[in-house]
Design a protein around this motif. Structure first.
Motif, PDB file in Angstrom:
ATOM      1  N   LEU A 175      10.593  -2.701  -2.792  1.00 19.12           N
ATOM      2  CA  LEU A 175       9.242  -3.079  -3.197  1.00 19.12           C
ATOM      3  C   LEU A 175       8.719  -2.209  -4.330  1.00 19.12           C
ATOM      4  N   MET A 176       7.895  -2.821  -5.164  1.00 17.07           N
ATOM      5  CA  MET A 176       7.203  -2.112  -6.233  1.00 17.07           C
ATOM      6  C   MET A 176       5.898  -1.530  -5.684  1.00 17.07           C
ATOM      7  N   PRO A 177       5.594  -0.261  -5.966  1.00 19.18           N
ATOM      8  CA  PRO A 177       4.270   0.247  -5.620  1.00 19.18           C
ATOM      9  C   PRO A 177       3.204  -0.518  -6.408  1.00 19.18           C
ATOM     10  N   LEU A 178       2.092  -0.805  -5.753  1.00 16.12           N
ATOM     11  CA  LEU A 178       1.044  -1.618  -6.374  1.00 16.12           C
ATOM     12  C   LEU A 178      -0.234  -0.829  -6.626  1.00 16.12           C
ATOM     13  N   ASN A 179      -0.135   0.482  -6.650  1.00 11.76           N
ATOM     14  CA  ASN A 179      -1.334   1.302  -6.838  1.00 11.76           C
ATOM     15  C   ASN A 179      -2.101   0.958  -8.107  1.00 11.76           C
ATOM     16  N   GLU A 180      -1.383   0.560  -9.156  1.00 14.20           N
ATOM     17  CA  GLU A 180      -2.080   0.236 -10.401  1.00 14.20           C
ATOM     18  C   GLU A 180      -2.987  -0.974 -10.227  1.00 14.20           C
ATOM     19  N   LEU A 181      -2.697  -1.807  -9.217  1.00 15.33           N
ATOM     20  CA  LEU A 181      -3.550  -2.951  -8.928  1.00 15.33           C
ATOM     21  C   LEU A 181      -4.624  -2.620  -7.904  1.00 15.33           C
ATOM     22  N   THR A 182      -4.287  -1.787  -6.926  1.00 18.82           N
ATOM     23  CA  THR A 182      -5.223  -1.527  -5.822  1.00 18.82           C
ATOM     24  C   THR A 182      -6.188  -0.370  -6.093  1.00 18.82           C
ATOM     25  N   ASP A 183      -5.763   0.596  -6.925  1.00 17.34           N
ATOM     26  CA  ASP A 183      -6.587   1.803  -7.095  1.00 17.34           C
ATOM     27  C   ASP A 183      -7.919   1.527  -7.772  1.00 17.34           C
ATOM     28  N   LYS A 184      -8.024   0.430  -8.498  1.00 17.31           N
ATOM     29  CA  LYS A 184      -9.246   0.159  -9.261  1.00 17.31           C
ATOM     30  C   LYS A 184     -10.371  -0.399  -8.388  1.00 17.31           C
ATOM     31  N   TYR A 185     -10.080  -0.706  -7.114  1.00 15.68           N
ATOM     32  CA  TYR A 185     -11.087  -1.318  -6.251  1.00 15.68           C
ATOM     33  C   TYR A 185     -11.363  -0.461  -5.017  1.00 15.68           C
ATOM     34  N   LYS A 186     -12.504  -0.702  -4.420  1.00 17.48           N
ATOM     35  CA  LYS A 186     -12.844  -0.095  -3.142  1.00 17.48           C
ATOM     36  C   LYS A 186     -12.506  -1.110  -2.050  1.00 17.48           C
ATOM     37  N   TRP A 187     -11.780  -0.644  -1.047  1.00 16.68           N
ATOM     38  CA  TRP A 187     -11.286  -1.521   0.000  1.00 16.68           C
ATOM     39  C   TRP A 187     -11.935  -1.218   1.336  1.00 16.68           C
ATOM     40  N   GLY A 188     -11.899  -2.193   2.224  1.00 20.00           N
ATOM     41  CA  GLY A 188     -12.355  -1.984   3.584  1.00 20.00           C
ATOM     42  C   GLY A 188     -11.414  -1.058   4.330  1.00 20.00           C
ATOM     43  N   PRO A 189     -11.743  -0.714   5.561  1.00 19.79           N
ATOM     44  CA  PRO A 189     -10.952   0.272   6.313  1.00 19.79           C
ATOM     45  C   PRO A 189      -9.613  -0.266   6.797  1.00 19.79           C
ATOM     46  N   ASN A 190      -8.644   0.648   6.866  1.00 17.94           N
ATOM     47  CA  ASN A 190      -7.371   0.389   7.544  1.00 17.94           C
ATOM     48  C   ASN A 190      -6.698  -0.887   7.061  1.00 17.94           C
ATOM     49  N   ILE A 191      -6.525  -1.001   5.732  1.00 17.81           N
ATOM     50  CA  ILE A 191      -5.971  -2.238   5.193  1.00 17.81           C
ATOM     51  C   ILE A 191      -4.868  -2.009   4.178  1.00 17.81           C
ATOM     52  N   LEU A 192      -4.814  -0.861   3.509  1.00 20.59           N
ATOM     53  CA  LEU A 192      -3.802  -0.649   2.473  1.00 20.59           C
ATOM     54  C   LEU A 192      -2.487  -0.112   3.026  1.00 20.59           C
ATOM     55  N   PHE A 193      -2.524   0.596   4.141  1.00 19.36           N
ATOM     56  CA  PHE A 193      -1.327   1.151   4.790  1.00 19.36           C
ATOM     57  C   PHE A 193      -0.433   1.924   3.810  1.00 19.36           C
ATOM     58  N   PRO A 194      -0.963   2.935   3.133  1.00 11.99           N
ATOM     59  CA  PRO A 194      -0.153   3.682   2.156  1.00 11.99           C
ATOM     60  C   PRO A 194       0.956   4.488   2.822  1.00 11.99           C
ATOM     61  N   VAL A 195       2.047   4.647   2.106  1.00 15.08           N
ATOM     62  CA  VAL A 195       3.172   5.472   2.535  1.00 15.08           C
ATOM     63  C   VAL A 195       3.379   6.534   1.467  1.00 15.08           C
ATOM     64  N   ASP A 196       3.143   7.796   1.850  1.00  8.37           N
ATOM     65  CA  ASP A 196       3.238   8.906   0.891  1.00  8.37           C
ATOM     66  C   ASP A 196       2.414   8.631  -0.360  1.00  8.37           C
ATOM     67  N   GLY A 197       1.235   8.076  -0.153  1.00  8.64           N
ATOM     68  CA  GLY A 197       0.319   7.832  -1.254  1.00  8.64           C
ATOM     69  C   GLY A 197       0.590   6.565  -2.041  1.00  8.64           C
ATOM     70  N   LYS A 198       1.648   5.846  -1.714  1.00  4.13           N
ATOM     71  CA  LYS A 198       1.986   4.630  -2.435  1.00  4.13           C
ATOM     72  C   LYS A 198       1.607   3.399  -1.608  1.00  4.13           C
ATOM     73  N   VAL A 199       0.975   2.443  -2.271  1.00  4.72           N
ATOM     74  CA  VAL A 199       0.577   1.191  -1.632  1.00  4.72           C
ATOM     75  C   VAL A 199       1.572   0.120  -2.036  1.00  4.72           C
ATOM     76  N   TYR A 200       2.174  -0.535  -1.046  1.00  2.00           N
ATOM     77  CA  TYR A 200       3.248  -1.477  -1.334  1.00  2.00           C
ATOM     78  C   TYR A 200       2.853  -2.934  -1.143  1.00  2.00           C
ATOM     79  N   TRP A 201       1.592  -3.188  -0.915  1.00  2.00           N
ATOM     80  CA  TRP A 201       1.173  -4.586  -0.856  1.00  2.00           C
ATOM     81  C   TRP A 201      -0.262  -4.716  -1.319  1.00  2.00           C
ATOM     82  N   TYR A 202      -0.633  -5.948  -1.662  1.00  2.00           N
ATOM     83  CA  TYR A 202      -1.991  -6.249  -2.110  1.00  2.00           C
ATOM     84  C   TYR A 202      -2.625  -7.131  -1.045  1.00  2.00           C
TER      85      TYR A 202
END
Length: 447
Positions: free
Chosen positions: A123-150
């Motif tokens: 999987l490609m890390p998607l932080n460049e897509l997710t970091d620009k927004y504020k998200w609700g709780p317990n939804i990004l499930f980061p692994v070592d700071g990397k978000v792998y889904w949108y």
């Protein structure tokens, strides 16, 4: 994550994914050249990316295909959208990887599948897509700071009740289990059952019935992944939940032991039960099948026994970008899609696809949908479930100190449905039910 997709193993094929279907079983073959030379036939000079979609409603498929056509018109890159039910997604993705014809983008509704693919480096890390927004709780499930889904939606489960029957019988919205039970008992009769919360060995039970238990503060694991469900703190809480549920079950209609998503939807939207639980799909179904009830329902979170805490049961869906020769193009498409077409997609299930991106709630384009405007009170309540820092938001598959396959195995083994069945069908004591469930959990996560 639609109601049909979540039923039993069809919702989340974790055990298959963690075993024979794990990409790791054939990862070496992929690394040796399978992904390096995909067999996708592409017109010369035309870039093509493949999108595997699991939202199979006509409206959702149409929205994706319209977006794909618009993207090709603007940028010359063709986006092929394939749609399959969610129960086949993980198998389809891993088979495409193994066969050298990988999908570039895919839909998932279980963090365990995302973890499997991320751990295999697929999987490609998607932080460049997710970091620009504020998200609700317990939804990004980061692994070592990397978000792998949108994440594109929450499918939280909360309680629906018949507001008109409450008014007719002078009932108050309950804050305790005792209050909820008394209301269910008061509305149990005259062709209406007091409540419906499933107990069958299916995904509906895992999703809709544990919410009272989360509100009571029950947890499955400590911070070292030990099962604590039957320890001195948790066992009494779980036992209280089972005592309450046993009494509540007496207000439920015949056939509850076999009920799944379809029965929950149909019983409430046809006026046969006074209380049940679901996400926003119920409102959409009321509008379609029984609009006379459109102003006669209310929603509330699950409550605890003492009236101190509230909860909603977690649910979610999201997209991943796989590492393929077209990853760069897929990332470009996802950036464009999530900025330009995301709201159009959400509008294909306007109340069921609850936005996890908090900026969407203030976006006039999203608010403009007629059903969102009409049911603004429910929408504001749904938003409050995310913004209330005291709200407990969890589920079987998201329990534990970090994203892991362990709680997903408990979900797939139907430990909680069996616990409820032991209580209400077999007449086992609550304490015995808790102990049996805890032992089963230990066995499942050890396998």
């Amino acid at each position: 994550m639609d109601e049909i997709k979540k039923d039993g193993l069809s919702r989340r094929t974790l055990l298959k994914g963690a075993g024979a279907l794990s990409v790791g079983a054939f990862g070496a073959g992929i690394a040796a050249g399978g992904l390096a030379a995909p067999a996708v036939v592409r017109a010369q000079g035309t870039k093509t990316i493949r999108f595997l979609n699991a939202e199979t409603s006509i409206d959702s498929i149409r929205a994706l295909k319209v977006a794909a056509a618009e993207y090709e018109k603007q940028f010359g890159t063709k986006v092929v959208v394939d749609s399959v039910p969610l129960d086949g997604i993980f198998t389809k993705v891993t088979t495409s990887l193994r066969g050298g014809t990988p999908y570039d983008i895919a839909t998932f509704a279980f963090v365990g599948h995302v973890l499997i693919l991320a751990s295999e480096g697929q999987l490609m890390p998607l932080n460049e897509l997710t970091d620009k927004y504020k998200w609700g709780p317990n939804i990004l499930f980061p692994v070592d700071g990397k978000v792998y889904w949108y994440p594109y939606d929450y499918n939280l489960a909360w309680i629906y009740y018949r507001k008109d029957l409450y008014e007719k019988n002078k009932l108050e919205v309950p804050k305790t289990w005792d209050g909820f039970l008394k209301n269910s008992q008061a509305l149990n009769g005259d062709g209406t059952s007091g409540a419906l919360f499933p107990i069958g060995s299916n995904g509906a039970t895992n999703w809709l019935s544990p919410g009272f238990m989360w509100a009571e503060g029950v947890k499955l694991f400590d911070d070292k992944w030990n099962i604590i469900f039957d320890n001195a703190d948790m066992a009494p809480r779980a036992s209280r939940y089972l005592d309450f549920f046993g009494d509540l079950y007496k207000t439920m209609p015949s056939g509850t032991s076999q009920a799944s998503f379809g029965e929950v939807l149909s019983n409430f939207t046809s006026g046969k039960v006074a209380h049940t639980a679901y996400a926003g799909r119920i409102i959409e179904t009321i509008e379609r099948n029984n609009p006379a009830l459109a102003d006669k329902y209310g929603i509330m979170p699950y409550m605890d026994s003492a009236g101190k805490h509230q909860a909603v049961n977690h649910g979610y869906d999201g997209w991943v970008v796989l590492k393929t020769p077209q990853s760069d193009e897929a990332m470009k498409f996802m950036k464009w899609f999530t900025e330009n077409q995301y709201i159009n997609f959400l509008h294909t299930a306007p109340l069921h696809f609850q936005p996890p991106r908090l900026d969407v709630y203030d976006d006039a384009r999203w608010r403009a949908h007629p059903l969102i405007e009409k049911h603004n009170g429910a929408v504001e309540m749904m938003k409050s479930f995310l913004t209330d820092k005291n709200m407990i938001l969890t589920s079987i598959d998201t329990q534990g100190p970090s994203p892991s396959l362990k709680p997903g195995k408990i979900f797939e083994a139907f430990v909680f449905p069996e616990m409820l069945q032991n209580k209400v069908l077999k007449g086992m004591s609550s304490a015995e039910c808790v102990k049996t469930a805890a032992d089963r959990m230990r066995q499942v996560i050890a396998s």
